[in-house]
Design a protein around this motif. Sequence first.
Motif, PDB file in Angstrom:
ATOM      1  N   PHE A 136       1.058  -1.124   0.018  1.00 45.92           N
ATOM      2  CA  PHE A 136       0.076  -0.207  -0.161  1.00 45.92           C
ATOM      3  C   PHE A 136       1.056   1.106  -0.074  1.00 45.92           C
ATOM      4  O   PHE A 136       0.439   2.045  -0.864  1.00 45.92           O
ATOM      5  CB  PHE A 136      -0.965  -0.149   1.245  1.00 45.92           C
ATOM      6  CG  PHE A 136      -2.195   0.875   1.116  1.00 45.92           C
ATOM      7  CD1 PHE A 136      -3.176   0.580   0.719  1.00 45.92           C
ATOM      8  CD2 PHE A 136      -2.110   2.298   1.815  1.00 45.92           C
ATOM      9  CE1 PHE A 136      -4.420   1.437   0.423  1.00 45.92           C
ATOM     10  CE2 PHE A 136      -3.031   3.261   1.551  1.00 45.92           C
ATOM     11  CZ  PHE A 136      -4.284   2.674   1.025  1.00 45.92           C
ATOM     12  N   ALA A 137       1.832   1.488   1.058  1.00 45.43           N
ATOM     13  CA  ALA A 137       2.626   2.578   0.927  1.00 45.43           C
ATOM     14  C   ALA A 137       3.505   2.772  -0.283  1.00 45.43           C
ATOM     15  O   ALA A 137       3.884   3.915  -0.830  1.00 45.43           O
ATOM     16  CB  ALA A 137       3.593   2.485   2.211  1.00 45.43           C
ATOM     17  N   GLU A 138       3.771   1.552  -0.970  1.00 43.80           N
ATOM     18  CA  GLU A 138       4.776   1.731  -2.351  1.00 43.80           C
ATOM     19  C   GLU A 138       4.004   2.248  -3.153  1.00 43.80           C
ATOM     20  O   GLU A 138       4.345   3.127  -4.204  1.00 43.80           O
ATOM     21  CB  GLU A 138       5.277   0.424  -2.747  1.00 43.80           C
ATOM     22  CG  GLU A 138       6.319  -0.288  -1.582  1.00 43.80           C
ATOM     23  CD  GLU A 138       6.782  -1.514  -2.033  1.00 43.80           C
ATOM     24  OE1 GLU A 138       8.147  -1.954  -1.920  1.00 43.80           O
ATOM     25  OE2 GLU A 138       5.897  -2.238  -2.850  1.00 43.80           O
ATOM     26  N   ALA A 139       2.535   1.983  -3.273  1.00 44.08           N
ATOM     27  CA  ALA A 139       1.728   2.652  -4.504  1.00 44.08           C
ATOM     28  C   ALA A 139       1.608   4.212  -3.908  1.00 44.08           C
ATOM     29  O   ALA A 139       1.275   4.868  -4.931  1.00 44.08           O
ATOM     30  CB  ALA A 139       0.268   1.713  -4.407  1.00 44.08           C
ATOM     31  N   VAL A 140       1.326   4.536  -2.804  1.00 44.69           N
ATOM     32  CA  VAL A 140       1.110   5.626  -2.339  1.00 44.69           C
ATOM     33  C   VAL A 140       2.285   6.713  -2.944  1.00 44.69           C
ATOM     34  O   VAL A 140       2.156   7.801  -3.205  1.00 44.69           O
ATOM     35  CB  VAL A 140       0.583   5.942  -0.999  1.00 44.69           C
ATOM     36  CG1 VAL A 140       0.799   7.376  -0.483  1.00 44.69           C
ATOM     37  CG2 VAL A 140      -0.659   5.306  -0.691  1.00 44.69           C
ATOM     38  N   PHE A 141       3.467   6.201  -2.138  1.00 43.37           N
ATOM     39  CA  PHE A 141       4.661   7.186  -2.524  1.00 43.37           C
ATOM     40  C   PHE A 141       5.589   6.996  -3.503  1.00 43.37           C
ATOM     41  O   PHE A 141       6.674   7.483  -3.769  1.00 43.37           O
ATOM     42  CB  PHE A 141       5.485   6.938  -1.012  1.00 43.37           C
ATOM     43  CG  PHE A 141       4.834   7.323   0.216  1.00 43.37           C
ATOM     44  CD1 PHE A 141       4.335   8.789   0.337  1.00 43.37           C
ATOM     45  CD2 PHE A 141       4.712   6.612   1.055  1.00 43.37           C
ATOM     46  CE1 PHE A 141       3.654   9.479   1.355  1.00 43.37           C
ATOM     47  CE2 PHE A 141       3.649   7.082   2.534  1.00 43.37           C
ATOM     48  CZ  PHE A 141       3.322   8.248   2.342  1.00 43.37           C
ATOM     49  N   GLY A 142       5.176   5.675  -4.317  1.00 38.29           N
ATOM     50  CA  GLY A 142       6.068   5.437  -5.335  1.00 38.29           C
ATOM     51  C   GLY A 142       7.371   4.486  -4.912  1.00 38.29           C
ATOM     52  O   GLY A 142       7.608   4.568  -3.663  1.00 38.29           O
TER      53      GLY A 142
END
Length: 377
Positions: free
Chosen positions: A130-136
């Motif tokens: 989830f965090a990778e999708a949000v922050f790249g």
Amino acid sequence: MAQGSDDYYAELGVARSATEAEIKKAYLRLARELHPDASGGDPANEERFKRVTRAYETLRDPERRRQYDLFGAEGPRGSAGGDPFGGSGLGDIFDAFFGGGGPFGAAGGGRARAVPRQGEDAEAVIDLDFAEAVFGAEQEMTIRALARCGTCAGTGARPGTTPVTCTVCHGAGEVRRVRQSILGQMVTAGPCPQCGGLGEEIPSKCPECAGQGRVRAESSFVVDVPAGVDTGTTLRLPGRGAAGLRGGPSGDLYVHVRVRPHPTLVRKESDLLAELHVPMTVAALGGGCQLETLDGVEAVSIAAGTQTGKQVRLRGRGVPRLGGGGRGDLIATVVVDTPTDLTKAQDELLRLLAAERAEAVGPVDAGLMGRIKGAFK
């Protein structure tokens, strides 16, 4: 007035009162008959074709036609002499009718050389936290696709040899046939059966790729995932698809994104939704709570008398918007928690509060035996 060999109306076989559509129709009929590709290169037909084209170029334009009718081919606006195609070239004339290339191939009967074919596009799926999708993130991935053959460097020919021009299509990649129909001579074109439309033959094929110029292989690379992607987002990676036949350019790779769910956060476009659990006493008296965000734990101020369902908005704590425009918000919905494991002292304090507020509450729990006795009274 135009007469003799300079009679453009006679060249086209139309009356002087012919409409623009009639002139165009007559020219198309004659062009199909006289064009060098259709007439086998007959010099007489080629010369006639030039005269017909000169006549059409003059009569198709209203102003040039008016000047011709007044002064003839040698008049101030006539087209006699010079370039018989009005300086535009034969290709431009056919472009006007057939959308480019002319009905008989390249302008003037020439043949364009076949260009290498681009490889097929490929698809892959990438899974993100989830965090990778949000922050790249930078994500390494491996795909198996057709890659350029290392033995022949993509030519398809055995090392030490080279492809040669196709003996059937002479490098054009297509063959053309002239046939007779009720509309006159018609030219059809299709891929060359000898070279498959590539314009080249390979006398001695590469033993590694069998003349294709590409082999199936694995390749690994890093995908630069932009901030703000979501499940369903597709990333296009130019040139990461299958290699083209015999040295042709590679296709593209389309990477479809899948995002793993977060345990406490839900995404709604560029906003994040969460629940903020608040103790009953804090909700009643006011105070502070802590909320877990993707940026870390943040303190949230709770006003006295806060009820379940009230929303608290944290600006700029949501998802970055693709293409710029900042981040969305984190919207936390308050859930007031009622205590379920009261100590005796806490129970007594709450009963005092209930009495002070004149609120009816249940009797003190006297244990299992007390509840059984009360049931038989």
